[in-house]
Design a protein around this motif. Sequence first.
Motif, PDB file in Angstrom:
ATOM      1  N   ALA A 123      -2.534  -5.988  -0.731  1.00 58.87           N
ATOM      2  CA  ALA A 123      -3.294  -4.894  -1.338  1.00 58.87           C
ATOM      3  C   ALA A 123      -4.716  -4.861  -0.787  1.00 58.87           C
ATOM      4  O   ALA A 123      -5.273  -3.783  -0.523  1.00 58.87           O
ATOM      5  CB  ALA A 123      -3.317  -5.046  -2.861  1.00 58.87           C
ATOM      6  N   GLY A 124      -5.311  -6.038  -0.579  1.00 61.06           N
ATOM      7  CA  GLY A 124      -6.652  -6.097  -0.002  1.00 61.06           C
ATOM      8  C   GLY A 124      -6.684  -5.563   1.414  1.00 61.06           C
ATOM      9  O   GLY A 124      -7.610  -4.851   1.812  1.00 61.06           O
ATOM     10  N   PHE A 126      -4.585  -3.358   2.696  1.00 57.05           N
ATOM     11  CA  PHE A 126      -4.419  -1.902   2.613  1.00 57.05           C
ATOM     12  C   PHE A 126      -5.741  -1.224   2.266  1.00 57.05           C
ATOM     13  O   PHE A 126      -6.095  -0.188   2.833  1.00 57.05           O
ATOM     14  CB  PHE A 126      -3.363  -1.542   1.569  1.00 57.05           C
ATOM     15  CG  PHE A 126      -1.955  -1.830   1.998  1.00 57.05           C
ATOM     16  CD1 PHE A 126      -1.632  -2.028   3.330  1.00 57.05           C
ATOM     17  CD2 PHE A 126      -0.941  -1.907   1.060  1.00 57.05           C
ATOM     18  CE1 PHE A 126      -0.337  -2.291   3.721  1.00 57.05           C
ATOM     19  CE2 PHE A 126       0.369  -2.163   1.435  1.00 57.05           C
ATOM     20  CZ  PHE A 126       0.666  -2.355   2.778  1.00 57.05           C
ATOM     21  N   SER A 127      -6.489  -1.812   1.340  1.00 58.50           N
ATOM     22  CA  SER A 127      -7.773  -1.221   0.946  1.00 58.50           C
ATOM     23  C   SER A 127      -8.747  -1.200   2.114  1.00 58.50           C
ATOM     24  O   SER A 127      -9.456  -0.212   2.330  1.00 58.50           O
ATOM     25  CB  SER A 127      -8.376  -2.010  -0.223  1.00 58.50           C
ATOM     26  OG  SER A 127      -7.579  -1.898  -1.375  1.00 58.50           O
ATOM     27  N   ARG A 128      -8.780  -2.282   2.868  1.00 60.26           N
ATOM     28  CA  ARG A 128      -9.687  -2.333   4.029  1.00 60.26           C
ATOM     29  C   ARG A 128      -9.290  -1.302   5.077  1.00 60.26           C
ATOM     30  O   ARG A 128     -10.145  -0.681   5.709  1.00 60.26           O
ATOM     31  CB  ARG A 128      -9.694  -3.743   4.627  1.00 60.26           C
ATOM     32  CG  ARG A 128     -10.330  -4.785   3.717  1.00 60.26           C
ATOM     33  CD  ARG A 128     -10.663  -6.068   4.458  1.00 60.26           C
ATOM     34  NE  ARG A 128      -9.495  -6.731   4.995  1.00 60.26           N
ATOM     35  CZ  ARG A 128      -8.713  -7.557   4.291  1.00 60.26           C
ATOM     36  NH1 ARG A 128      -8.972  -7.785   3.008  1.00 60.26           N
ATOM     37  NH2 ARG A 128      -7.679  -8.145   4.854  1.00 60.26           N
ATOM     38  N   GLU A 130      -7.779   1.567   4.484  1.00 61.69           N
ATOM     39  CA  GLU A 130      -8.164   2.888   3.968  1.00 61.69           C
ATOM     40  C   GLU A 130      -9.643   3.156   4.214  1.00 61.69           C
ATOM     41  O   GLU A 130     -10.035   4.276   4.553  1.00 61.69           O
ATOM     42  CB  GLU A 130      -7.841   2.977   2.485  1.00 61.69           C
ATOM     43  CG  GLU A 130      -6.354   3.096   2.189  1.00 61.69           C
ATOM     44  CD  GLU A 130      -6.070   3.197   0.704  1.00 61.69           C
ATOM     45  OE1 GLU A 130      -5.472   4.212   0.299  1.00 61.69           O
ATOM     46  OE2 GLU A 130      -6.435   2.268  -0.031  1.00 61.69           O
ATOM     47  N   GLU A 131     -10.456   2.112   4.074  1.00 61.98           N
ATOM     48  CA  GLU A 131     -11.892   2.259   4.340  1.00 61.98           C
ATOM     49  C   GLU A 131     -12.155   2.546   5.815  1.00 61.98           C
ATOM     50  O   GLU A 131     -13.151   3.182   6.154  1.00 61.98           O
ATOM     51  CB  GLU A 131     -12.619   0.985   3.919  1.00 61.98           C
ATOM     52  CG  GLU A 131     -12.640   0.760   2.413  1.00 61.98           C
ATOM     53  CD  GLU A 131     -13.181  -0.609   2.035  1.00 61.98           C
ATOM     54  OE1 GLU A 131     -13.530  -1.375   2.975  1.00 61.98           O
ATOM     55  OE2 GLU A 131     -13.250  -0.924   0.831  1.00 61.98           O
ATOM     56  N   GLN A 132     -11.262   2.061   6.693  1.00 60.49           N
ATOM     57  CA  GLN A 132     -11.438   2.283   8.122  1.00 60.49           C
ATOM     58  C   GLN A 132     -10.792   3.577   8.592  1.00 60.49           C
ATOM     59  O   GLN A 132     -10.699   3.840   9.781  1.00 60.49           O
ATOM     60  CB  GLN A 132     -10.871   1.090   8.907  1.00 60.49           C
ATOM     61  CG  GLN A 132     -11.629  -0.201   8.622  1.00 60.49           C
ATOM     62  CD  GLN A 132     -11.124  -1.374   9.449  1.00 60.49           C
ATOM     63  OE1 GLN A 132     -10.775  -1.209  10.608  1.00 60.49           O
ATOM     64  NE2 GLN A 132     -11.092  -2.552   8.852  1.00 60.49           N
ATOM     65  N   GLU A 150       4.590  -3.701  -6.740  1.00 62.86           N
ATOM     66  CA  GLU A 150       3.297  -3.044  -6.754  1.00 62.86           C
ATOM     67  C   GLU A 150       2.902  -2.455  -5.399  1.00 62.86           C
ATOM     68  O   GLU A 150       1.778  -2.003  -5.232  1.00 62.86           O
ATOM     69  CB  GLU A 150       2.229  -4.021  -7.244  1.00 62.86           C
ATOM     70  CG  GLU A 150       2.461  -4.442  -8.692  1.00 62.86           C
ATOM     71  CD  GLU A 150       1.395  -5.400  -9.200  1.00 62.86           C
ATOM     72  OE1 GLU A 150       0.339  -5.492  -8.563  1.00 62.86           O
ATOM     73  OE2 GLU A 150       1.635  -6.048 -10.224  1.00 62.86           O
ATOM     74  N   LEU A 153       1.101   0.948  -4.771  1.00 68.30           N
ATOM     75  CA  LEU A 153      -0.336   1.194  -4.664  1.00 68.30           C
ATOM     76  C   LEU A 153      -0.692   1.942  -3.389  1.00 68.30           C
ATOM     77  O   LEU A 153      -1.758   2.520  -3.280  1.00 68.30           O
ATOM     78  CB  LEU A 153      -1.102  -0.137  -4.701  1.00 68.30           C
ATOM     79  CG  LEU A 153      -1.052  -0.925  -6.013  1.00 68.30           C
ATOM     80  CD1 LEU A 153      -1.726  -2.273  -5.840  1.00 68.30           C
ATOM     81  CD2 LEU A 153      -1.732  -0.137  -7.122  1.00 68.30           C
ATOM     82  N   THR A 154       0.188   1.910  -2.401  1.00 64.34           N
ATOM     83  CA  THR A 154      -0.092   2.559  -1.124  1.00 64.34           C
ATOM     84  C   THR A 154       0.453   3.985  -1.065  1.00 64.34           C
ATOM     85  O   THR A 154       0.552   4.549   0.006  1.00 64.34           O
ATOM     86  CB  THR A 154       0.529   1.763   0.028  1.00 64.34           C
ATOM     87  OG1 THR A 154       1.959   1.803  -0.129  1.00 64.34           O
ATOM     88  CG2 THR A 154       0.062   0.338   0.041  1.00 64.34           C
ATOM     89  N   ASP A 156      -0.675   6.753  -1.496  1.00 65.07           N
ATOM     90  CA  ASP A 156      -1.533   7.778  -0.910  1.00 65.07           C
ATOM     91  C   ASP A 156      -1.527   7.742   0.615  1.00 65.07           C
ATOM     92  O   ASP A 156      -2.052   8.646   1.248  1.00 65.07           O
ATOM     93  CB  ASP A 156      -2.973   7.607  -1.411  1.00 65.07           C
ATOM     94  CG  ASP A 156      -3.098   7.945  -2.890  1.00 65.07           C
ATOM     95  OD1 ASP A 156      -2.229   8.683  -3.388  1.00 65.07           O
ATOM     96  OD2 ASP A 156      -4.031   7.456  -3.527  1.00 65.07           O
TER      97      ASP A 156
END
Length: 349
Positions: A123-124, A126-128, A130-132, A150, A153-154, A156
């Motif tokens: 999850a971390g 994936f979040s990074r 998305e920020e890039q 879970e 969570l991706t 989107d």
Amino acid sequence: MTSSSNTSPSAEPSSRPRASINDVAKHAGVSAQTVSRVANGQTNVRASTRERVRVSMQALGYRPNSAARILKSGRFRSIGFVTFNLATLGTERTLNAIAEACEAAGYTTTLLPVEDPTQLEVAGAFSRLEEQAVDGIILVMSAELDSLDELKLTADLPLVIVDSDAELPYTIVDTDQEQGARIALEHLLGLGHRDIAHISGPATSFSAKRRAAAYRQIMSDAGLEPRPVVVGDWTATSGMERMRDLLGSAQPPTAVFAGNDQMALGAMHAIHAHGWKVPDDVSVVGFDDTDDAAAYWPALTTVHQNFDAVGRQATELLLSIIDGDPNGTQKVLVPTRLVVRASTGPARS
């Protein structure tokens, strides 16, 4: 008192006006549309023309306006991929194929290795990503997550999973592990082997678990009692140790199906050190078909995995999802083939 001017020839701006797409087109002797195609990574331009445009871009210092392209297309033209283990042959080859397919389609790539195969780590990552600002993600899931539920969570971001048989609402691409195990074991059964051992990869590996399950099922389907699976860690050392244990048992097997070529190499080393011969006393089959499998002594019979096809198909499917493909989720299994060499022969009496 005279005032000195701050303006002098040496103080003139050194930068020249930014080259436009029309400047590049004129310099290269092509249309502005052709320059745009090259700048956007499209492949419908002849190689010689593409190279001429690139030379002109470099000569004029032209840089495509990526911000304008994003606004126009709504795309970042970038793919992120996440993996747990960069050390294995399969992961290395698959990631290389993904990178090449992305480049051919005009997409950049961002790789984020995950140290531990946990939902939190993924999850971390994936979040990074998305920020890039990536358009989609390929998850090379060579190890089992502590929780799969879970991954929603991706939702989107378009997501394709490589190397997974989990029941997840995403497109999955994988080698057909069961088919690979089947052709290896049917080859040994056809040679008269009835006592076949399996040296498996680590229990955390999806592919290792699928091959081990297939081994048990195929032996049972043949009316034979499968041996307890012995577990290695993909290394030649573990294959050697597990084979040494098998040879020290009251009834050594006549054949061994190893979970990868490295463990098969270790198994053959142990057989030779025991004073036995491959395949006269024990036949050995590997899985992967590494570049040096034919150079083992004897040359290794093994299951060939098409890692390049797995990587290409994962990329193509992700790009089609990004483009709004209405086909939804699907599972694609890439077939294997058996490469028969000198390490297998008829069962000993």
